[in-house]
Design a protein around this motif. Structure first.
Motif, short mmCIF file in Angstrom:
data_model
loop_
_atom_site.label_atom_id
_atom_site.label_comp_id
_atom_site.label_asym_id
_atom_site.label_seq_id
_atom_site.Cartn_x
_atom_site.Cartn_y
_atom_site.Cartn_z
N THR A 107 30.28 56.46 40.72
CA THR A 107 29.24 55.08 40.90
C THR A 107 29.94 53.92 41.68
OG1 THR A 107 30.25 53.81 38.71
CG2 THR A 107 28.56 55.48 38.60
N ARG A 108 29.10 52.76 41.96
CA ARG A 108 29.69 51.56 42.58
C ARG A 108 30.86 51.11 41.75
NH1 ARG A 108 25.31 48.49 46.35
NH2 ARG A 108 24.65 50.11 47.58
N LYS A 109 30.51 50.67 40.42
CA LYS A 109 31.63 50.16 39.53
C LYS A 109 32.82 51.03 39.08
CE LYS A 109 28.25 47.08 37.17
NZ LYS A 109 27.78 46.66 35.94
N GLU A 110 32.75 52.35 39.28
CA GLU A 110 34.09 53.14 38.84
C GLU A 110 33.73 54.37 39.82
OE1 GLU A 110 33.00 54.68 34.87
OE2 GLU A 110 33.77 52.81 34.14
N PRO A 111 34.55 54.04 41.28
CA PRO A 111 34.49 54.96 42.35
C PRO A 111 35.82 55.78 42.14
CG PRO A 111 35.11 52.91 43.06
CD PRO A 111 34.61 52.58 41.51
N VAL A 112 35.95 56.85 42.87
CA VAL A 112 36.88 57.57 43.04
C VAL A 112 38.26 56.77 43.90
CG1 VAL A 112 38.25 59.51 43.75
CG2 VAL A 112 35.89 59.68 42.83
N LEU A 113 37.68 56.07 44.88
CA LEU A 113 38.60 55.22 45.78
C LEU A 113 38.18 54.10 45.85
CD1 LEU A 113 39.09 57.84 48.80
CD2 LEU A 113 40.36 57.80 46.95
N ARG A 114 39.15 53.07 46.16
CA ARG A 114 38.71 51.64 46.37
C ARG A 114 39.78 51.14 47.69
NH1 ARG A 114 40.81 46.15 43.78
NH2 ARG A 114 42.82 47.60 43.21
N ILE A 115 38.84 50.77 48.61
CA ILE A 115 39.48 50.45 49.90
C ILE A 115 39.61 48.98 49.82
CG2 ILE A 115 39.37 50.16 52.52
CD1 ILE A 115 37.77 52.74 52.21
N LYS A 116 40.96 48.30 49.96
CA LYS A 116 41.40 46.93 49.54
C LYS A 116 42.04 46.57 51.05
CE LYS A 116 43.63 43.89 46.71
NZ LYS A 116 44.55 43.77 45.34
N PRO A 117 41.04 45.91 51.75
CA PRO A 117 41.80 45.42 53.11
C PRO A 117 43.04 44.29 53.07
CG PRO A 117 39.37 45.13 52.99
CD PRO A 117 39.97 45.13 51.58
N PHE A 118 43.87 44.23 53.85
CA PHE A 118 44.97 43.18 53.83
C PHE A 118 44.93 42.64 55.47
CE2 PHE A 118 47.41 47.17 54.65
CZ PHE A 118 48.07 46.71 55.82
N ARG A 119 45.39 41.55 55.52
CA ARG A 119 45.44 40.86 56.97
C ARG A 119 46.71 41.50 57.35
NH1 ARG A 119 48.06 36.61 58.66
NH2 ARG A 119 48.41 35.89 56.58
N ALA A 120 46.75 41.78 58.79
CA ALA A 120 48.05 42.39 59.32
C ALA A 120 48.95 41.26 59.57
CB ALA A 120 47.66 43.05 60.96
N GLY A 121 50.20 41.31 58.83
CA GLY A 121 51.27 40.39 58.87
C GLY A 121 51.27 39.55 57.52
N SER A 122 50.47 39.88 56.39
CA SER A 122 50.33 39.30 55.16
C SER A 122 51.37 40.06 54.35
CB SER A 122 48.92 39.20 54.71
OG SER A 122 48.61 40.53 54.22
N THR A 123 51.69 39.58 53.27
CA THR A 123 52.27 39.97 52.12
C THR A 123 51.74 39.88 50.94
OG1 THR A 123 54.45 39.07 53.32
CG2 THR A 123 54.55 39.72 50.88
#
Length: 251
Positions: A107-123
């Motif tokens: 389901t959208r609320k409980e997926p197997v994977l979550r993709i979490k983007p970050f800004r290149a250069g960020s911490t």
């Protein structure tokens, strides 16, 4: 921190596996050799995956892992990827054409994977680890990482040709214990290495002059399997250690 070498080559053959490291059993660095090395029980323990860039040899086990662990975890595995890499994964891998979209399955609320983007250069924070991303030189957006837990840091160059920002960041990291740095092609193929955003032993030697080593261990990975004997010979006189499958370190 415990580091396990699951994959350390720039290509795949029966004796070679593509880039993948495991930190403390729970954090993967790239995903080139997760399903070919870890048991199902071990796969289910991986909570986070740091992806340096979108090229296939660094992300190829993400879809296979998702298919294996579905229904076996209480929370999704988080894939941390730069914005361009995250977009590439969504559009070209988990797009219901090449592979089912496991960021919405079951389901959208409980997926197997979550993709979490970050800004290149960020911490950013990944569980108990502080991760500093560093843009490096490659045809697609590619990042190296400095990963810190407590008073210990380790770094990974990601796929890169000659670069400067990486070394500036590393020189400002007094807790750095280990550096994993790529070297892909032999010296005779330096033009190919330059065009494709990779290092040769010769360019690695030049790059290391920018590095204030201060006792840090330097490990080389991403050697292309077709050139392994030549690369090992050319790296042999340098103060670096070539990683091998199955190597384990404590930092």
């Amino acid at each position: 921190m415990k580091l396990q070498v699951l994959g350390c080559h720039g290509g795949e053959l029966p004796s070679c596996r593509t880039t993948c490291f495991l930190v403390d059993d729970v954090l993967a660095l790239d995903a080139g050799a997760l399903t070919s090395t870890l048991s199902l029980e071990q796969l289910c323990k991986v909570d986070d995956i740091l992806v340096g860039h979108s090229h296939f040899d660094h992300v190829k086990d993400l879809p296979l892992m998702a298919d294996l662990i579905i229904g076996r975890r209480d929370k999704p595995v988080t894939i941390h990827a730069s914005r361009e890499c995250a977009r590439a994964l969504r559009e070209n891998m988990f797009n219901n054409a090449l592979w089912p979209d496991f960021t919405r399955i079951p389901t959208r609320k409980e997926p197997v994977l979550r993709i979490k983007p970050f800004r290149a250069g960020s911490t950013f924070q990944v569980g108990p680890y502080t991760v500093q991303s560093i843009p490096v030189h490659h045809p697609v957006e590619s990042c190296g990482f400095v990963i810190t837990r407590g008073r210990t840091s380790m770094a990974m160059s990601g796929d890169t040709g000659p670069t400067d920002k990486l070394w500036k960041v590393l020189n400002q990291t007094p807790t750095l214990k280990a550096l994993l740095v790529e070297t892909s092609f032999p010296n005779a193929l330096h033009q190919l290495a330059d065009v494709s955003g990779h290092l040769t032993p010769q360019t690695l030697e030049s790059e290391l002059t920018k590095f204030q080593r201060n006792g840090c261990n330097v490990f080389v990975y991403h050697l292309k399997p077709a050139f392994l004997p030549q690369l090992k010979k050319e790296l042999g006189a340098m103060p670096v250690e070539i990683l091998e499958l199955g190597d384990t370190f404590e930092f």
